[in-house]
Every structure is written in structure tokens, then in C-alpha cells.
Scaffold this motif. Structure first.
Motif, short mmCIF file in Angstrom:
data_model
loop_
_atom_site.label_atom_id
_atom_site.label_comp_id
_atom_site.label_asym_id
_atom_site.label_seq_id
_atom_site.Cartn_x
_atom_site.Cartn_y
_atom_site.Cartn_z
N GLU A 132 66.83 44.78 10.83
CA GLU A 132 67.08 43.87 9.83
C GLU A 132 68.24 43.20 9.75
O GLU A 132 69.23 43.87 9.57
N PHE A 133 68.52 41.82 10.06
CA PHE A 133 69.82 41.40 10.24
C PHE A 133 69.67 40.01 10.51
O PHE A 133 68.92 39.64 11.05
N ARG A 134 70.60 39.10 10.02
CA ARG A 134 70.84 37.67 10.31
C ARG A 134 71.47 37.54 11.65
O ARG A 134 72.59 37.92 12.01
N PHE A 135 70.62 36.68 12.55
CA PHE A 135 70.98 36.69 14.08
C PHE A 135 71.28 35.20 14.40
O PHE A 135 70.36 34.36 14.51
N LEU A 136 72.49 34.90 15.02
CA LEU A 136 72.76 33.46 15.61
C LEU A 136 72.65 33.62 17.05
O LEU A 136 73.36 34.34 17.69
N TRP A 137 71.78 32.89 17.74
CA TRP A 137 71.09 33.22 19.18
C TRP A 137 71.41 32.05 20.08
O TRP A 137 71.41 30.93 19.47
N LYS A 138 71.62 32.60 21.36
CA LYS A 138 71.40 31.46 22.60
C LYS A 138 70.62 32.42 23.62
O LYS A 138 71.06 33.52 23.77
N LYS A 139 69.74 31.77 24.24
CA LYS A 139 68.94 32.07 25.27
C LYS A 139 69.93 32.04 26.68
O LYS A 139 70.31 30.82 26.77
N MET A 140 70.05 33.21 27.36
CA MET A 140 70.80 33.26 28.50
C MET A 140 70.23 33.94 29.67
O MET A 140 69.33 35.05 29.37
N SER A 141 70.79 33.74 30.74
CA SER A 141 70.55 34.67 31.90
C SER A 141 71.72 35.03 32.78
O SER A 141 72.95 34.40 32.38
N GLY A 142 71.74 35.95 33.61
CA GLY A 142 72.82 36.56 34.41
C GLY A 142 73.95 37.51 33.36
O GLY A 142 73.51 38.00 32.40
N ASP A 143 75.18 37.27 33.81
CA ASP A 143 76.14 38.15 33.16
C ASP A 143 76.74 37.33 32.07
O ASP A 143 76.71 36.13 31.89
N VAL A 144 77.34 38.34 30.95
CA VAL A 144 77.92 37.38 29.79
C VAL A 144 78.96 38.01 29.12
O VAL A 144 79.24 39.33 29.34
N SER A 145 80.21 37.29 28.66
CA SER A 145 81.05 37.86 28.16
C SER A 145 80.94 37.11 26.61
O SER A 145 81.13 35.90 26.56
N LEU A 146 81.26 37.95 25.64
CA LEU A 146 80.96 37.73 24.07
C LEU A 146 82.22 38.39 23.18
O LEU A 146 82.18 39.71 23.40
N ALA A 147 82.91 37.76 22.68
CA ALA A 147 83.79 38.23 21.62
C ALA A 147 84.13 37.45 20.31
O ALA A 147 83.66 36.25 20.42
N ALA A 148 84.52 38.05 19.37
CA ALA A 148 84.85 37.40 18.06
C ALA A 148 85.66 38.37 17.16
O ALA A 148 85.93 39.62 17.40
N ASP A 149 86.61 37.51 16.51
CA ASP A 149 87.23 38.09 15.26
C ASP A 149 86.37 38.48 14.24
O ASP A 149 85.45 37.41 13.90
N ILE A 150 86.44 39.29 13.40
CA ILE A 150 85.60 39.64 12.35
C ILE A 150 86.49 40.15 11.09
O ILE A 150 87.47 40.71 11.10
N ALA A 151 85.83 39.42 9.91
CA ALA A 151 86.43 39.60 8.59
C ALA A 151 85.41 39.76 7.54
O ALA A 151 84.26 39.14 7.68
N TYR A 152 85.55 40.26 6.55
CA TYR A 152 84.75 40.89 5.37
C TYR A 152 85.34 40.20 4.06
O TYR A 152 86.23 40.83 3.62
N PRO A 153 84.99 39.13 3.54
CA PRO A 153 85.45 38.56 2.55
C PRO A 153 85.52 39.40 1.24
O PRO A 153 86.47 39.43 0.32
N ASP A 154 84.29 40.27 1.24
CA ASP A 154 84.24 41.17 -0.01
C ASP A 154 84.73 42.44 0.40
O ASP A 154 84.22 43.20 0.98
N ALA A 155 86.11 42.99 -0.06
CA ALA A 155 86.77 44.33 0.28
C ALA A 155 85.79 45.33 -0.40
O ALA A 155 85.90 46.47 0.24
N LYS A 156 85.04 45.19 -1.27
CA LYS A 156 84.41 46.18 -2.03
C LYS A 156 82.99 46.44 -1.24
O LYS A 156 82.11 47.04 -1.91
N GLY A 157 82.61 45.77 -0.34
CA GLY A 157 81.33 45.97 0.21
C GLY A 157 80.93 47.12 0.64
O GLY A 157 81.70 48.29 0.92
N PHE A 158 79.63 47.51 0.84
CA PHE A 158 79.08 48.62 1.41
C PHE A 158 79.93 48.99 2.73
O PHE A 158 79.83 48.28 3.53
N PHE A 159 80.27 50.51 2.74
CA PHE A 159 81.01 50.79 3.98
C PHE A 159 80.39 50.93 5.14
O PHE A 159 81.00 50.59 6.26
N ASP A 160 79.22 50.88 5.19
CA ASP A 160 78.34 50.81 6.69
C ASP A 160 77.94 49.42 6.87
O ASP A 160 77.11 49.48 7.91
N ARG A 161 78.02 48.56 6.31
CA ARG A 161 77.60 47.04 6.60
C ARG A 161 78.24 46.98 8.03
O ARG A 161 79.21 47.31 8.42
#
Length: 274
Positions: A109-138
Motif C-alpha cells: 500500500e503506497f502512493r506511486f508515481l510511475w512511467k512505463k518503460m522497457s530495457g535498462d533503467v537508472s533512477l535516483a532522487a534526493d529524499i527529505a521528510y518535512p515532518d521530523a516526528k513521523g513514524f520511524f519506519d516510513r
């Protein structure tokens, strides 16, 4: 029939009609259904509760929004958490909000932003959590999966709320996830406890996933250095086309939280994670 008897019969019929009307149930407005409550197994561990896998036949159809967002073709609430998610894109930044019990076990169960692709893929992102007090295992996740079904085969990398990173796969439809976990910087709450260098991962906010043939690898930048591979590849065969994208789950079945993903790199080739 005499006039007297006709009056008696009319009075009797009126009395019967009145009695029937008095016995008819009163019309009441429809009652709204009670709010949905997540099943007990969906709640995270606590001193009095143990989270577990869903029943083998438990599924929810995915809710798909086929409207482009940034570099992605659409978005979806995979597994349709009881509280709908949302996502927006502005100035190169994706803000993803989601409830959901987990991206784990035999379904997700999760929100997913997607693109249909074929072949090889490289994907990367910077990640931040605005609410520092959110659940530890998000988890903010970078995912390559066969379908949008909640139990799809997939490979994913994740940055947990407490700093743990992992690469995982679901090798077949409906199979349980297996993974390789790296607890560098864990603040506790997971097996192994906190690492000695507990601040390292707080600076390691960039993760990536690479698909090269049937090999999937985790990539990390700990302190802004060029991204480098963590651990060994996980093998997984996906038919083409498949779904590639980013997502987030709060790990709480009816509680929303938010992750922010920026400087997203998505290329249709291996060796481009950066």
C-alpha cells in the motif's frame, strides 16, 4: 344493500386502513456506513501488538490516476490504502503524501508515481521528510515493478524514516518481499540498534536504483560524493514493459505523512545513476 349497511361497511374499511397505516414502519433516512477501520494485522508493532502479513486472499484494487506529473505518466494508490494519497510537482520537486500499512510482505500500500518503460533503467532522487516526528519506519521508495497490482513482482530501494536503507525484491506475484538492509545511521527501533556513527545517514539523503538486464542494484551518496553501489545485485526478471517510479508510504494504515523527492534522474539506460 340498505343505506345503513353501506355506512357500516364504509366505517369498517376506514378503520382497517387506519390500523394498517399505524402498523407500517416509519420511513427513516439512510444511515451512512461506519468509517473503515484497518485490519488488526496492518498496524505496526507496539508493546501489545505484532504486525503481520495480510491473509493470503486479501487484496484491494489499485486506484490509478493516468494524468502526467513531472517526468512520470501517472500516479496510483497501489493497494488503495483506506485514506487516499496525493502528489504534486512544482519547480522540480515531487511532494508525495500517503497512508498505507507497508511496502512489504505479499502486497503493498503506497502512493506511486510511475512511467512505463522497457530495457535498462537508472533512477535516483534526493529524499527529505518535512515532518521530523513521523513514524520511524516510513519509506520513500524508488521502484521498478511488473504491474500496478498490489502484489506485483518488483525491485525497490528505500530510505526509511530512521535512516536505514535497503534494496528489496518480490520475486513472483504474491510472494513475500526479501531484502538486503543497511543500518548505517539507524537511530534504533530496528534489530541491531543504533550504529556508532548515527549521524551519517542523516546526510545520505540521495539513493538510486539501477536495472541492468535482470540485475538490480542500490546506489547511495552518503555525503554528497558521487553515487556508488551498495551491496550485491538482486536478480529479478520482468517482462517488458514494466512500471518505473518513485513513491512513499507512512507505514501507518490510516495516517497520512509526506516525503519530498527532488533532483530526480530517470534515464532509459544503465550506468546513469547520479
Amino acid at each position: 344493500m340498505s343505506r345503513f349497511r353501506l355506512l357500516l361497511l364504509t366505517a369498517a374499511l376506514q378503520a382497517l386502513a387506519g390500523a394498517a397505516s399505524a402498523q407500517a414502519p416509519a420511513q427513516t433516512p439512510p444511515v451512512a456506513p461506519a468509517p473503515s477501520i484497518a485490519p488488526d494485522w496492518a498496524y505496526p508493532d507496539s508493546p501489545t501488538h505484532k504486525q503481520g502479513p495480510p491473509p493470503p486472499d486479501f487484496h484491494r484494487p489499485t486506484t490509478v490516476i493516468a494524468t502526467p506529473i513531472g517526468v512520470f505518466e501517472g500516479q496510483a494508490d497501489v493497494g488503495s490504502a483506506l485514506v487516499p494519497g496525493a502528489a504534486s510537482f512544482k519547480d522540480g520537486v515531487y511532494t508525495v503524501t500517503s497512508a498505507g500499512y507497508n511496502v512489504w510482505y505479499t502486497r503493498d500500500e503506497f502512493r506511486f508515481l510511475w512511467k512505463k518503460m522497457s530495457g535498462d533503467v537508472s533512477l535516483a532522487a534526493d529524499i527529505a521528510y518535512p515532518d521530523a516526528k513521523g513514524f520511524f519506519d516510513r519509506k520513500a521508495v524508488l521502484v521498478i515493478r511488473q504491474t500496478l497490482d498490489d502484489d506485483s513482482p518488483e525491485a525497490l530501494v528505500a530510505l526509511h524514516g530512521d535512516g536505514m536503507i535497503h534494496i528489496a525484491r518480490r520475486p513472483a506475484k504474491g510472494a513475500r518481499i526479501n531484502d538486503m538492509e543497511y543500518r548505517i545511521g539507524s537511530r534504533g527501533g530496528l534489530p541491531g540498534g543504533a550504529s556508532p556513527d548515527s549521524l551519517v545517514i542523516l546526510h545520505a539523503k540521495r539513493i538510486g536504483i539501477q536495472k541492468s538486464g535482470d540485475d538490480f542494484t542500490l546506489w547511495v551518496s552518503e555525503r554528497g560524493e558521487p553515487m556508488h553501489q551498495y551491496g550485491a545485485p538482486l536478480p529479478l526478471h520482468l517482462k517488458e514493459p514494466f512500471y518505473v517510479g518513485v513513491g512513499f508510504v507512512s507505514h501507518l494504515p490510516v495516517t497520512l505523512d509526506t516525503a519530498v523527492l527532488s533532483d530526480v534522474v530517470l534515464e532509459n539506460a544503465a550506468g546513469r545513476v547520479r
